[in-house]
Design a protein around this motif. Sequence first.
Motif, PDB file in Angstrom:
ATOM      1  N   LEU A   1       0.828  -1.210   0.000  1.00 52.30           N
ATOM      2  CA  LEU A   1       0.000   0.000   0.000  1.00 52.30           C
ATOM      3  C   LEU A   1       0.863   1.261   0.000  1.00 52.30           C
ATOM      4  O   LEU A   1       0.530   2.244  -0.671  1.00 52.30           O
ATOM      5  CB  LEU A   1      -0.945  -0.021   1.202  1.00 52.30           C
ATOM      6  CG  LEU A   1      -2.094  -1.019   1.098  1.00 52.30           C
ATOM      7  CD1 LEU A   1      -2.835  -1.118   2.431  1.00 52.30           C
ATOM      8  CD2 LEU A   1      -3.048  -0.631  -0.013  1.00 52.30           C
TER       9      LEU A   1
ATOM     10  N   ALA B   1      -4.473   5.128  -0.146  1.00 50.72           N
ATOM     11  CA  ALA B   1      -3.496   4.044  -0.095  1.00 50.72           C
ATOM     12  C   ALA B   1      -2.568   4.217   1.108  1.00 50.72           C
ATOM     13  O   ALA B   1      -2.267   3.237   1.815  1.00 50.72           O
ATOM     14  CB  ALA B   1      -2.693   3.994  -1.386  1.00 50.72           C
TER      15      ALA B   1
ATOM     16  N   LEU C   1       2.209   1.667  -3.484  1.00 52.35           N
ATOM     17  CA  LEU C   1       1.154   2.198  -4.350  1.00 52.35           C
ATOM     18  C   LEU C   1       0.960   3.694  -4.102  1.00 52.35           C
ATOM     19  O   LEU C   1       0.807   4.473  -5.053  1.00 52.35           O
ATOM     20  CB  LEU C   1      -0.152   1.448  -4.111  1.00 52.35           C
ATOM     21  CG  LEU C   1      -1.366   1.938  -4.895  1.00 52.35           C
ATOM     22  CD1 LEU C   1      -1.113   1.789  -6.392  1.00 52.35           C
ATOM     23  CD2 LEU C   1      -2.606   1.184  -4.474  1.00 52.35           C
ATOM     24  N   ALA C   2       0.986   4.095  -2.843  1.00 55.51           N
ATOM     25  CA  ALA C   2       0.851   5.516  -2.516  1.00 55.51           C
ATOM     26  C   ALA C   2       2.001   6.320  -3.119  1.00 55.51           C
ATOM     27  O   ALA C   2       1.786   7.414  -3.654  1.00 55.51           O
ATOM     28  CB  ALA C   2       0.803   5.710  -1.003  1.00 55.51           C
TER      29      ALA C   2
END
Length: 52
Positions: A5, A39, A8-9
């Motif tokens: 995550l 995210a 992804l951020a």
Amino acid sequence: MAIALFALAGILVGGVISLVRQGATKFSIAVVAVLAALAAAGGVAWLIPGES
């Protein structure tokens, strides 16, 4: 999962920077920025200890 995550951020934040430099619409920048924030928040929430 938290690492994924956060990754992804980071990619989405890079996308926001790229969109700003290209002069994209404020709406598209806001959508990608909100997704990046979600995210990152999901990554933080995943790290919080809880019942499992």
